[in-house]
Design a protein around this motif. Structure first.
Motif, PDB file in Angstrom:
ATOM      1  N   GLU A 440       0.850  -1.150   0.024  1.00  0.00           N
ATOM      2  CA  GLU A 440      -0.012   0.047   0.093  1.00  0.00           C
ATOM      3  C   GLU A 440       0.705   1.420  -0.192  1.00  0.00           C
ATOM      4  OE1 GLU A 440      -4.493   1.005   1.850  1.00  0.00           O
ATOM      5  OE2 GLU A 440      -2.864   0.205   3.280  1.00  0.00           O
ATOM      6  N   PRO A 441       2.042   1.180   0.801  1.00  0.00           N
ATOM      7  CA  PRO A 441       2.708   2.652   0.678  1.00  0.00           C
ATOM      8  C   PRO A 441       3.308   2.869  -0.827  1.00  0.00           C
ATOM      9  CG  PRO A 441       3.227   1.295   2.830  1.00  0.00           C
ATOM     10  CD  PRO A 441       2.609   0.359   1.699  1.00  0.00           C
ATOM     11  N   ILE A 442       3.493   2.042  -1.317  1.00  0.00           N
ATOM     12  CA  ILE A 442       4.078   2.432  -2.829  1.00  0.00           C
ATOM     13  C   ILE A 442       3.200   2.733  -3.828  1.00  0.00           C
ATOM     14  CG2 ILE A 442       6.243   1.280  -2.283  1.00  0.00           C
ATOM     15  CD1 ILE A 442       4.956  -0.714  -4.400  1.00  0.00           C
ATOM     16  N   VAL A 443       1.856   2.658  -3.784  1.00  0.00           N
ATOM     17  CA  VAL A 443       0.676   2.735  -4.742  1.00  0.00           C
ATOM     18  C   VAL A 443       0.235   3.771  -4.308  1.00  0.00           C
ATOM     19  CG1 VAL A 443      -0.997   1.645  -5.900  1.00  0.00           C
ATOM     20  CG2 VAL A 443       0.554   0.057  -4.783  1.00  0.00           C
ATOM     21  N   ASN A 444      -0.195   4.460  -5.596  1.00  0.00           N
ATOM     22  CA  ASN A 444      -1.111   5.620  -5.519  1.00  0.00           C
ATOM     23  C   ASN A 444      -2.242   5.502  -6.486  1.00  0.00           C
ATOM     24  OD1 ASN A 444      -2.545   8.162  -5.035  1.00  0.00           O
ATOM     25  ND2 ASN A 444      -0.833   9.397  -5.981  1.00  0.00           N
ATOM     26  N   LEU A 445      -3.358   5.179  -6.249  1.00  0.00           N
ATOM     27  CA  LEU A 445      -4.582   4.758  -7.134  1.00  0.00           C
ATOM     28  C   LEU A 445      -5.218   5.994  -7.570  1.00  0.00           C
ATOM     29  CD1 LEU A 445      -5.637   1.443  -5.009  1.00  0.00           C
ATOM     30  CD2 LEU A 445      -4.148   1.693  -6.829  1.00  0.00           C
ATOM     31  N   ASP A 446      -5.325   7.321  -6.825  1.00  0.00           N
ATOM     32  CA  ASP A 446      -5.806   8.164  -7.344  1.00  0.00           C
ATOM     33  C   ASP A 446      -7.133   7.967  -7.907  1.00  0.00           C
ATOM     34  OD1 ASP A 446      -5.898  10.855  -7.894  1.00  0.00           O
ATOM     35  OD2 ASP A 446      -4.611  10.973  -9.140  1.00  0.00           O
ATOM     36  N   GLY A 447      -8.063   7.548  -7.023  1.00  0.00           N
ATOM     37  CA  GLY A 447      -9.428   7.256  -7.486  1.00  0.00           C
ATOM     38  C   GLY A 447     -10.039   5.679  -7.986  1.00  0.00           C
ATOM     39  N   ILE A 480       0.113   0.024 -13.248  1.00  0.00           N
ATOM     40  CA  ILE A 480       0.209   0.845 -12.232  1.00  0.00           C
ATOM     41  C   ILE A 480       1.186   1.511 -11.959  1.00  0.00           C
ATOM     42  CG2 ILE A 480      -1.005   0.938  -9.969  1.00  0.00           C
ATOM     43  CD1 ILE A 480      -2.973  -0.974 -10.740  1.00  0.00           C
ATOM     44  N   ASP A 481       1.085   2.718 -11.680  1.00  0.00           N
ATOM     45  CA  ASP A 481       2.724   3.478 -11.222  1.00  0.00           C
ATOM     46  C   ASP A 481       2.754   3.065  -9.698  1.00  0.00           C
ATOM     47  OD1 ASP A 481       2.903   4.538 -13.650  1.00  0.00           O
ATOM     48  OD2 ASP A 481       2.121   6.340 -12.977  1.00  0.00           O
ATOM     49  N   THR A 579      -6.560   4.396 -17.756  1.00  0.00           N
ATOM     50  CA  THR A 579      -7.045   5.701 -17.100  1.00  0.00           C
ATOM     51  C   THR A 579      -5.982   6.775 -17.213  1.00  0.00           C
ATOM     52  OG1 THR A 579      -7.928   4.375 -15.265  1.00  0.00           O
ATOM     53  CG2 THR A 579      -7.600   6.712 -14.764  1.00  0.00           C
ATOM     54  N   ASP A 580      -6.485   8.044 -17.711  1.00  0.00           N
ATOM     55  CA  ASP A 580      -5.518   9.049 -17.836  1.00  0.00           C
ATOM     56  C   ASP A 580      -6.259  10.300 -16.880  1.00  0.00           C
ATOM     57  OD1 ASP A 580      -3.762  10.864 -18.574  1.00  0.00           O
ATOM     58  OD2 ASP A 580      -3.940  10.668 -20.881  1.00  0.00           O
ATOM     59  N   PHE A 581      -5.342  11.096 -16.279  1.00  0.00           N
ATOM     60  CA  PHE A 581      -5.580  12.269 -15.539  1.00  0.00           C
ATOM     61  C   PHE A 581      -4.978  13.315 -16.275  1.00  0.00           C
ATOM     62  CE2 PHE A 581      -5.573   8.609 -12.685  1.00  0.00           C
ATOM     63  CZ  PHE A 581      -6.650   8.615 -11.806  1.00  0.00           C
ATOM     64  N   PHE A 582      -5.859  14.311 -16.248  1.00  0.00           N
ATOM     65  CA  PHE A 582      -5.276  15.737 -16.603  1.00  0.00           C
ATOM     66  C   PHE A 582      -6.070  17.060 -16.026  1.00  0.00           C
ATOM     67  CE2 PHE A 582      -7.966  14.105 -19.899  1.00  0.00           C
ATOM     68  CZ  PHE A 582      -8.802  15.092 -20.246  1.00  0.00           C
ATOM     69  N   HIS A 583      -5.530  18.121 -16.502  1.00  0.00           N
ATOM     70  CA  HIS A 583      -6.237  19.339 -16.008  1.00  0.00           C
ATOM     71  C   HIS A 583      -6.605  20.199 -16.939  1.00  0.00           C
ATOM     72  CE1 HIS A 583      -4.326  18.118 -12.044  1.00  0.00           C
ATOM     73  NE2 HIS A 583      -5.193  18.839 -11.500  1.00  0.00           N
ATOM     74  N   ILE A 584      -7.983  20.846 -16.592  1.00  0.00           N
ATOM     75  CA  ILE A 584      -8.412  21.937 -17.737  1.00  0.00           C
ATOM     76  C   ILE A 584      -8.546  23.217 -16.938  1.00  0.00           C
ATOM     77  CG2 ILE A 584      -9.258  20.121 -19.425  1.00  0.00           C
ATOM     78  CD1 ILE A 584     -11.991  20.914 -18.098  1.00  0.00           C
ATOM     79  N   ASN A 585      -8.810  24.287 -17.655  1.00  0.00           N
ATOM     80  CA  ASN A 585      -9.329  25.399 -16.851  1.00  0.00           C
ATOM     81  C   ASN A 585     -10.611  25.215 -16.529  1.00  0.00           C
ATOM     82  OD1 ASN A 585     -10.225  28.046 -16.407  1.00  0.00           O
ATOM     83  ND2 ASN A 585      -8.789  28.964 -17.609  1.00  0.00           N
ATOM     84  N   ILE A 613     -15.358  14.767 -13.329  1.00  0.00           N
ATOM     85  CA  ILE A 613     -14.642  16.110 -13.514  1.00  0.00           C
ATOM     86  C   ILE A 613     -14.599  16.668 -12.217  1.00  0.00           C
ATOM     87  CG2 ILE A 613     -14.518  18.360 -14.610  1.00  0.00           C
ATOM     88  CD1 ILE A 613     -15.691  17.125 -17.063  1.00  0.00           C
ATOM     89  N   ASP A 614     -13.523  17.253 -11.731  1.00  0.00           N
ATOM     90  CA  ASP A 614     -13.468  17.895 -10.378  1.00  0.00           C
ATOM     91  C   ASP A 614     -13.929  19.326 -10.533  1.00  0.00           C
ATOM     92  OD1 ASP A 614     -12.926  19.261  -7.938  1.00  0.00           O
ATOM     93  OD2 ASP A 614     -11.641  17.883  -7.274  1.00  0.00           O
ATOM     94  N   LYS A 615     -15.031  19.957 -10.136  1.00  0.00           N
ATOM     95  CA  LYS A 615     -15.423  21.144 -10.914  1.00  0.00           C
ATOM     96  C   LYS A 615     -14.590  22.395 -10.091  1.00  0.00           C
ATOM     97  CE  LYS A 615     -20.065  20.049 -11.822  1.00  0.00           C
ATOM     98  NZ  LYS A 615     -21.613  20.468 -11.717  1.00  0.00           N
ATOM     99  N   LYS A 616     -13.958  21.977  -8.820  1.00  0.00           N
ATOM    100  CA  LYS A 616     -12.979  22.909  -8.333  1.00  0.00           C
ATOM    101  C   LYS A 616     -11.836  23.345  -8.754  1.00  0.00           C
ATOM    102  CE  LYS A 616     -15.165  22.371  -3.665  1.00  0.00           C
ATOM    103  NZ  LYS A 616     -14.776  21.766  -2.273  1.00  0.00           N
ATOM    104  N   ASP A 617     -11.182  22.123  -9.171  1.00  0.00           N
ATOM    105  CA  ASP A 617      -9.629  22.269  -9.517  1.00  0.00           C
ATOM    106  C   ASP A 617      -9.478  21.957 -11.190  1.00  0.00           C
ATOM    107  OD1 ASP A 617      -9.631  19.721  -9.419  1.00  0.00           O
ATOM    108  OD2 ASP A 617      -8.033  19.426  -8.105  1.00  0.00           O
ATOM    109  N   GLY A 618     -10.421  21.668 -11.523  1.00  0.00           N
ATOM    110  CA  GLY A 618     -10.538  21.137 -13.257  1.00  0.00           C
ATOM    111  C   GLY A 618      -9.888  19.848 -13.560  1.00  0.00           C
ATOM    112  N   LYS A 619      -9.545  18.907 -12.445  1.00  0.00           N
ATOM    113  CA  LYS A 619      -8.995  17.764 -12.630  1.00  0.00           C
ATOM    114  C   LYS A 619     -10.033  16.886 -13.317  1.00  0.00           C
ATOM    115  CE  LYS A 619      -6.531  14.023 -10.271  1.00  0.00           C
ATOM    116  NZ  LYS A 619      -6.009  13.668  -9.012  1.00  0.00           N
ATOM    117  N   VAL A 620      -9.622  16.212 -14.481  1.00  0.00           N
ATOM    118  CA  VAL A 620     -10.270  15.216 -15.190  1.00  0.00           C
ATOM    119  C   VAL A 620      -9.790  13.933 -15.048  1.00  0.00           C
ATOM    120  CG1 VAL A 620     -11.359  14.970 -17.493  1.00  0.00           C
ATOM    121  CG2 VAL A 620     -10.919  17.169 -16.812  1.00  0.00           C
ATOM    122  N   LYS A 621     -10.630  12.744 -14.960  1.00  0.00           N
ATOM    123  CA  LYS A 621     -10.169  11.391 -14.949  1.00  0.00           C
ATOM    124  C   LYS A 621     -11.023  10.862 -15.940  1.00  0.00           C
ATOM    125  CE  LYS A 621     -10.561   7.293 -12.043  1.00  0.00           C
ATOM    126  NZ  LYS A 621     -11.051   6.770 -11.250  1.00  0.00           N
TER     127      LYS A 621
END
Length: 721
Positions: A440-447, A480-481, A579-585, A613-621
């Motif tokens: 668990e300490p080495i895995v960042n699943l990000d959702g 998985i990273d 899965t891909d993560f990126f940000h938009i305005n 989509i996270d409406k606060k910071d524009g993070k898109v998954k």
């Protein structure tokens, strides 16, 4: 409630009552710490003595939801089967108390621990063991040692002993020790990882022995270096020993008079032992070389039958014990004197390893990890946030979600036993939990949600560590990273007096006949998780340090092999989700969603993806069944964001424009103005005549003349020009 004594400890106090409740048990302790109340009882069956060579001890830790003012969730409104936390806590208490019982104790014994009241900061695993040990100590069973637990955490670089749960939740370390006033019996440890807390580890502990400065040094890895762990263990062990002295001083006046009970008599026939040593030592050595447990048992059984043909008057059970004693002597002597193990390995030598990834074409990812005669098939499945395991503990405010799961299965055929596959046993749950803590300490699943299932296909020692290695490889086979490469190794020890030998990568024979079972997982930089059970009653920190560094060498060897195997991974591209993560305005989110969600639905359907989509910071998954679909969806979204826009028009009441009807609804129509801004023309403003149905007058795509009537916040109200 009348309390007999109060024990002051580091960071908290405990109050004990021994005479108010559960008076018919052999021993009972009602314990209060803060607002937490626990009852522990001990009962033995005096009418029965189990003849088999094991201690018939059962420990049950039971949580009552009313203790936290909760009603059980689900259809049944009463407690049902034990939760994972209850089972793991029962296992910790069992492993800590089992060494206390006298040799030959064969009476079925039940220890029951019940939680009656719980506050949100209580460390229930520590209190459970302390309460059970107190009940056992004051009982009428001939046990005169206190066992207790101490937990250590690392908060902002400071060592905190007996932390509250809030402190533990902000810690980079979770270390659980149990033992007596002079012996360390058990260690459970996991590194939570500095990156997952606050990266707040600074300066060297030796600069300030008073602990006013942070206790451990900065390191980039999420694993804890061996030197730092040893220093933490030293401090924690000192408190453990001091606490048990306090307990024994406080409890001794409440100890019941010891009950006279029968013990199992187990006398080895030394004449048989001598005969086996003299006549059949070579047969014993041949049997030792049968590495599989089933093969070794068959060889020893054949030897026993062979001897019985010439010694017909001997008792076969006694002969079995004599053969077992000679076998154990030979295993240990060969290690201590010749520095050679039963399979011919050197003390620090690792068995041959082979790794095959993605052997299952329809699974998201898989790894077949083989080390000697131990083999684990670890299978990975990926899911979304909705696939997480929901759970709730007494100290949680609400339901929690577990999005990284490791499930371990140990069928009988893995050790050559003809036994049916049943439900999950405590050992299986414990081994899966250890592997989870390791990875668990080495895995960042990000959702994401990830489930690893380890099917043990063959076992001759260290199947939980094979699960860790196979689990890491399955993560990489799923693309998985991970922050670093993690492997696991089981260590053992054989000792006679001051002479000892530490063994790397132990097999079942060495676990059975040795003095320690020590599982260590981590990277080349340090340790992510650890579990140790000591059979000989204690271990010095110097010996422990030597074992830790020998384990580090073994891990490095295994990691080198794993990293070579990583280079050969071929992904299951047709099956593996991407899965891909990126940000938009964030200002463009409305355009991506579209009118009533039309645009985003079109993207989802066209590219067969899921979009969050996270409406606060524009993070898109973006998640989909194929990398190509995910990439195409990402490019489409970025195209919307980066498309050139017409300059915004400053609209005023009374201005007239040509617009295009974009969508017709029951109460009017949405009209797109020249710069792409939408306005609403109400059904009452469409015509001078009464309109019953908008579609009778307007059609989507039609160009019409409109006038700006008014502004309602960000909305524009239109009329027919």
């Amino acid at each position: 409630m009348k309390y007999d004594i109060k024990v002051e400890l580091e960071n908290r106090s405990e109050e004990y009552s021994f005479s108010e409740v559960a008076k018919q048990a052999n021993g009972a302790a009602w314990v209060k710490s803060g607002d937490t109340v626990i009852l522990a009882t001990v009962v033995i069956d005096e009418t029965e003595i189990v003849k088999d060579d094991f201690l018939p001890l059962t420990v049950q830790y039971i949580e009552k939801t009313y203790a936290a003012g909760k009603i059980p969730g689900g259809f049944f409104k009463r407690e049902t089967k034990p939760s994972d936390f209850e089972t793991l806590t029962s296992r910790i208490v069992d492993r800590s108390l089992r060494p206390l019982f006298p040799k030959g104790f064969g009476h079925p014994t039940q220890i029951t621990i019940m939680t009656f009241s719980v506050d949100s900061e209580a460390d229930l695993q520590v209190l459970a063991l302390n309460a059970a040990s107190a009940a056992l100590y004051v009982s009428d069973i001939d046990i005169n040692k206190s066992v207790s637990a101490v937990r250590a955490s690392m908060v902002d670089g400071e060592l905190v002993l007996n932390p509250t749960l809030s402190e533990l939740n902000n810690s980079t370390l979770d270390l659980y020790l149990s033992g007596t006033k002079d012996e360390l019996l058990m260690i459970e440890m996991r590194s939570i990882g500095s990156e997952k807390i606050d990266n707040a580890l600074v300066v060297d502990p030796l600069l300030d022995p008073t602990m006013s400065a942070p206790f451990i040094t900065t390191h980039a890895s999420n694993a804890l270096p061996e030197d730092e762990l040893i220093k933490i263990l030293q401090k924690t062990q000192e408190l453990l020993f001091e606490s048990n002295i306090k307990y024994e001083d406080a409890f001794k006046e409440f100890k019941k008079e010891t009950k006279e009970i029968g013990y199992k008599s187990h006398v080895i026939n030394e004449d048989m032992v001598g005969y086996v040593r003299e006549k059949h030592l070579s047969d014993i050595k041949d049997a030792m070389n049968q590495m599989a447990k089933s093969e070794r048992s068959t060889a020893l059984r054949a030897l026993r039958k062979k001897i019985m043909l010439t010694q017909e008057k001997w008792d076969e059970v006694e002969l079995k014990d004599a053969i077992e004693k000679v076998k154990k002597e030979q295993v240990r002597a060969q290690i201590l004197n010749d520095k050679i193990r039963a399979d011919g390995r050197a003390l620090n030598e690792i068995r041959p390893i082979s790794i095959s990834t993605n052997v299952l074409p329809r699974a998201h990812a898989s790894c077949l990890f083989t080390r000697g005669e131990t083999q684990a098939l670890v299978v990975l499945t990926m899911g979304g946030s909705k696939d997480a395991q929901m759970f709730e503990t007494l100290t949680d405010d609400g339901v929690q979600n577990e999005n990284f799961m490791v499930h371990y299965n140990f069928p009988g055929f893995s050790v050559g036993e003809a036994s049916p596959v049943m439900g999950t046993k405590r050992r299986e749950l414990g081994h899966g939990n250890l592997a989870k803590r390791a990875l668990e300490p080495i895995v960042n699943l990000d959702g994401q949600t990830v489930r690893l299932v380890s099917e043990i296909l063959e076992s001759n020692g260290s199947s939980s560590m094979a699960t860790v290695c196979g689990g890491y490889m399955a993560l990489r086979a799923a693309d998985i990273d991970t922050s670093e490469t993690v492997a696991g190794i089981a260590m053992g020890m054989v000792s006679e007096g001051n002479n000892y030998a530490i063994l790397s990568d132990i097999m079942g024979l060495e676990d059975h006949d040795g003095d320690m079972d020590f599982k260590v997982t981590g990277s080349k930089d340090g340790i992510t998780a650890m579990q140790m059970d000591i059979k000989l009653g204690g271990i010095s920190l110097n010996v422990l340090k030597e074992a830790l560094y020998q384990a580090k060498e073994g891990r490095a060897h295994i990691i080198d092999i794993m990293q070579e195997a990583e280079k050969k991974i071929e992904f299951n591209d047709g099956v593996l989700p991407s899965t891909d993560f990126f940000h938009i305005n964030p200002s463009f989110i409305g355009e991506i969603i579209g009118q009533a969600g039309k645009t985003i639905r079109e993207i989802i359907d066209k590219f067969e993806v899921a979009i969050d989509i996270d409406k606060k910071d524009g993070k898109v998954k973006v998640t989909g069944k194929s990398k190509s679909g995910v990439q195409a969806a990402k490019e489409h979204i970025e195209g919307i964001v980066n498309a050139p826009k017409s300059p915004k028009i400053e609209y005023k009441v009374g201005d007239k424009y040509k617009g295009v009807v974009k969508k017709i609804v029951d109460f009017g129509a949405f009209v797109e103005l020249p710069d792409g801004t939408d306005g609403l023309i109400h059904i009452s403003k469409i015509s001078d005549q009464r309109v019953d149905k908008v579609s009778d007058v307007l059609s989507e795509g039609e160009e019409i003349d409109v006038e700006i009537l008014e502004f309602k916040g960000n909305k524009i109200s239109l009329g027919r020009a």
